[in-house]
Enzyme design. Structure first.
Site, PDB file in Angstrom:
ATOM      1  N   GLU A 132      46.040  51.362  35.792  1.00 19.94           N
ATOM      2  CA  GLU A 132      45.605  51.024  37.452  1.00 19.94           C
ATOM      3  C   GLU A 132      45.867  51.977  38.483  1.00 19.94           C
ATOM      4  OE1 GLU A 132      45.469  46.124  37.163  1.00 19.94           O
ATOM      5  OE2 GLU A 132      47.228  47.095  37.683  1.00 19.94           O
ATOM      6  N   ASP A 136      45.852  39.404  30.886  1.00 19.25           N
ATOM      7  CA  ASP A 136      46.600  39.656  32.069  1.00 19.25           C
ATOM      8  C   ASP A 136      47.030  38.288  32.754  1.00 19.25           C
ATOM      9  OD1 ASP A 136      47.709  40.391  34.371  1.00 19.25           O
ATOM     10  OD2 ASP A 136      45.706  41.094  35.427  1.00 19.25           O
ATOM     11  N   GLU A 193      49.130  33.929  39.778  1.00 13.48           N
ATOM     12  CA  GLU A 193      48.115  34.725  40.065  1.00 13.48           C
ATOM     13  C   GLU A 193      46.732  33.935  39.687  1.00 13.48           C
ATOM     14  OE1 GLU A 193      46.381  39.328  39.324  1.00 13.48           O
ATOM     15  OE2 GLU A 193      48.399  38.877  38.915  1.00 13.48           O
TER      16      GLU A 193
END
Length: 709
Positions: free
Chosen positions: A301, A374, A402
């Site tokens: 990322e 993820d 998240e």
């Protein structure tokens, strides 16, 4: 007389309505409300004797005084010489005269035993080190808090995993990446001179569940934290946490030699770069002798890493590992990598790391997310577990929710953790569980670890949602002993946090144990995954297809079309299943026998596909989404019934958040089914609650200031 009675009545009402804000977490040392137990406890422990003068033994003494005086509602004398019914705490060395037959093992194990010596009754807490005594102290207090008998104790406990860490995704400006409980608890501006009491209470909470390390800063690291002024601040925090058995770690930015060292390269095979890291390690250990080591996110990322110089992950990790090795430090190298050009993000970590098995230094741990994508509401275990026998792998869970409703939704994550830990990799035959991989026992590694991405912030109740505390608690308890069940951990937490009333415990436990499956059903049932909105990841956006890279878009993952839905990872698709052992592949390879939980993870199936329930896939999808909404309704109903048993402040807070969760569950159901219906062209089942808005209405909604953007 009437005035006196009225005053007493008002005082009683005030006591009954006393609100709590959640700051005390599970360490609420309130008076035992069972009189028979209280009398028994008071008879068993009338005095405290703490042997030893170290800072950790000082923490033991403070905790025993605070806990026992609060729980027993009486003054417990601290004696220089044990008398009858004394609680004795000290290391084996300090208590050598007691000649205990049983011994705890390891540097952190403890023994709690009831013993009669020379006619006197003692309760003894001991360990090989002061840290072991501290863990035993919290365990004894937990027994009292949960109303367990303590007259005849014989408990020996040793952690199954060596490193039990929180990973803070906290930035130096106090913004927390994916943080949903306010800003960072670390006030870097006032450190090192101002030590907030909150830091001490944070240390107490972690020690109480066996967490022994904390990574202070974000994996998307800022090299500034490695400069001299900030290392002084880190040292101040280390001094606070050290008495509680907690080592500090830092996320290191791989390009730090360039950014703060004024070098022209960060090539891990460059001698000048290697010397820079060695000098930096020496500087850190001079300030913090027990510094744990570095956590590194590299070539992921946009983060810099060794691949920028034509090197591999082992080259980068080994260079840093060599720098900290002389001081006993370790390097934790994250395996979260994915290439936007790959045909399946699922496969990337395995492809990059398995060729490097056996090439990492002995003081390197590779930290692997629990699943291959993820932190989704449900994922199969990462195929890396069981695929790198020569490399110790560390588990990475995410406490900050998240993709699970963040700080707004009640989701007890222990069932998620257990689902992964108990999964069988079949790497060395049956019963080669993920837990045995990460505790080192499957491949005889001495280095082992579990980390949780922290959900702690500066909110008064620490985690934003009161029930987020249970996930912090569960991580520590499972890292200490992964054989504990989700139900056992929930029961402990409820009894310490709310009440020992059996009806209250049963009702809250039912809410907690149903909550994870509820969120899976109203967000991503049947193996759907990563269909959240870009950026904030809070709500649904299954139509999204305009991200800068395809593997950030939901359409990449659900692949809905006129023929069906799901990601084909079998031999006819990306063949990601090939990364698992044959016995695992067999579980998922056939869409007709694959578990419903993972069907759309591994298969693209027809809307008419016959499910195990007898329903078509489309009708099953509708059923699951509605089931998720109904589960939240049931959670609300159970919570309402507890109103007279929970203090008003905490009751109202959870009540409001459950109302938001229910509204969000309906939002998820409506959005996803309206969108997928554009492909299935099939009607909603009879008696189904119809969406109250059109798909276009939902697609036009924007959330520019949602947390996480």
């Amino acid at each position: 007389m009437r005035k006196t009675l009225l005053l007493l009545s008002l005082l009683c009402v005030a006591h009954l309505l006393h609100a709590e804000d959640g700051y005390d977490l599970w360490l609420r040392y309130n008076r035992i409300d069972n009189n028979d137990l209280l009398i028994s406890y008071r008879k068993t422990i009338t005095a405290i004797h703490v042997a030893g003068q170290s800072p950790t033994m000082g923490a033991v003494k403070k905790e025993l005084e605070l806990g026992l005086n609060g729980l027993l509602d009486t003054h417990i004398a601290v004696t220089n010489k044990p008398a009858n019914n004394t609680l004795i705490a000290g290391t084996l060395e300090a208590l050598a005269d007691l000649k205990l037959e049983d011994k705890p093992t390891g540097p952190e194990g403890f023994l709690i035993v009831s013993k009669v010596i020379d006619g006197k009754h003692y309760t003894i807490i001991t360990g090989n080190t002061a840290a072991g005594v501290l863990y035993g102290t919290f365990h004894l207090l937990r027994l009292l808090q949960t109303h367990q008998p303590i007259e005849k104790l014989h408990i020996i406990s040793t952690p199954r995993v060596k490193l039990r860490l929180l990973n803070h995704w906290d930035n130096l400006n106090r913004y927390v990446e994916r943080g949903y409980a306010g800003i960072s608890i670390w006030n870097w501006h006032t450190l090192p001179d101002y030590i907030d009491d909150r830091y001490i209470d944070y240390a107490r909470a972690n020690a109480s569940v066996g967490i022994n390390g904390t990574v202070l800063n974000n994996v998307n690291a800022n090299a500034t934290v490695l400069t001299a002024p900030y290392l002084q601040k880190v040292a101040a925090l280390a001094n606070v946490l050290r008495p509680y058995g907690i080592r500090v770690y830092l996320s290191a930015r791989f390009s730090a030699p360039i950014e703060i060292g004024r070098l022209k390269t960060a090539d891990p095979l460059n001698d000048t770069v290697r010397q820079w890291w060695q000098a930096k390690a020496k500087e850190i250990y001079q300030l913090i002798p027990d510094f744990g080591g570095f956590l590194v996110k590299a070539n992921s990322e946009g983060q810099p890493g060794p691949q920028s110089y034509g090197r591999n992950h082992a080259d980068g990790a080994n260079m840093m590992a060599d720098a900290v090795a002389p001081f006993g430090g370790i390097v934790i190298w994250r395996a979260f990598v994915y290439d936007p050009q790959a045909n399946d993000r699922f496969k990337q970590a395995y492809a990059e790391f398995t060729p490097l098995d056996g090439k990492f230094r002995k003081n390197v741990l590779v930290q692997v997310k629990n699943g291959p994508i993820d932190f989704q509401p449900r994922e199969p275990f990462s195929p890396l577990f069981g695929a790198m026998p020569q490399t110790p792998l560390m588990m990475e869970f995410q406490l900050t929710q998240e993709y699970l409703g963040q700080g707004t939704h009640l989701v007890y994550e222990a069932p998620l953790f257990k689902e992964v830990l108990d999964a069988d990799t079949h790497a060395k035959g049956p019963n080669s569980t993920v837990a045995k991989v990460i505790d080192g026992s499957l491949y005889e590694h001495t280095l082992s670890g579990i980390a949780g991405v922290s959900n702690v912030g500066n909110e008064r109740n620490w985690t934003g949602h009161l029930f987020g505390q249970a996930n912090w608690y569960a991580l520590g308890r499972l890292a200490w002993d992964y054989n504990l069940t989700s139900e056992q951990i929930a029961t402990e937490w409820i009894r310490q946090t709310f009440s020992n009333n059996p009806a209250v415990v049963a009702s809250i436990k039912e809410i907690m144990l149903s909550s994870r499956e509820a969120v899976v059903n109203y967000m991503t049932p049947l193996g759907l995954h990563h269909i959240m909105g870009n950026g904030h990841h809070y709500g649904p956006a299954p139509w999204s297809n305009k991200a800068p890279r395809p593997d950030w878009d939901p359409v990449y993952y659900h692949k809905a079309d006129a023929t069906g839905i799901g990601f084909d990872r079998t031999a006819s698709g990306t063949n990601a299943l090939e990364q698992y052992q044959p016995a695992v592949r067999k579980l998922y390879a056939d869409s007709n026998t694959c578990s419903d939980q993972y069907l759309l993870w591994f298969h693209h199936v027809s809307w008419q596909h016959k499910m195990h329930s007898g329903r078509t896939l489309w009708n099953e999808l509708c059923h699951k989404y509605q089931q998720g909404v109904d589960s939240v309704s049931a959670m609300q109903h159970r919570w309402e019934q507890l109103k007279s048993h929970i203090d008003p402040e905490r009751f109202h807070q959870v009540q409001m958040l459950l109302a938001i969760q229910h509204k969000d569950a309906i939002w998820w159901r409506n959005v996803c089914l309206l969108y997928f219906q554009t492909f299935s062209k099939m009607p909603f089942p009879a008696n189904y609650e119809k969406p109250d808005h059109t798909l276009e209405y939902y697609q036009q909604q924007r959330f520019p200031y949602a947390p996480g953007n």
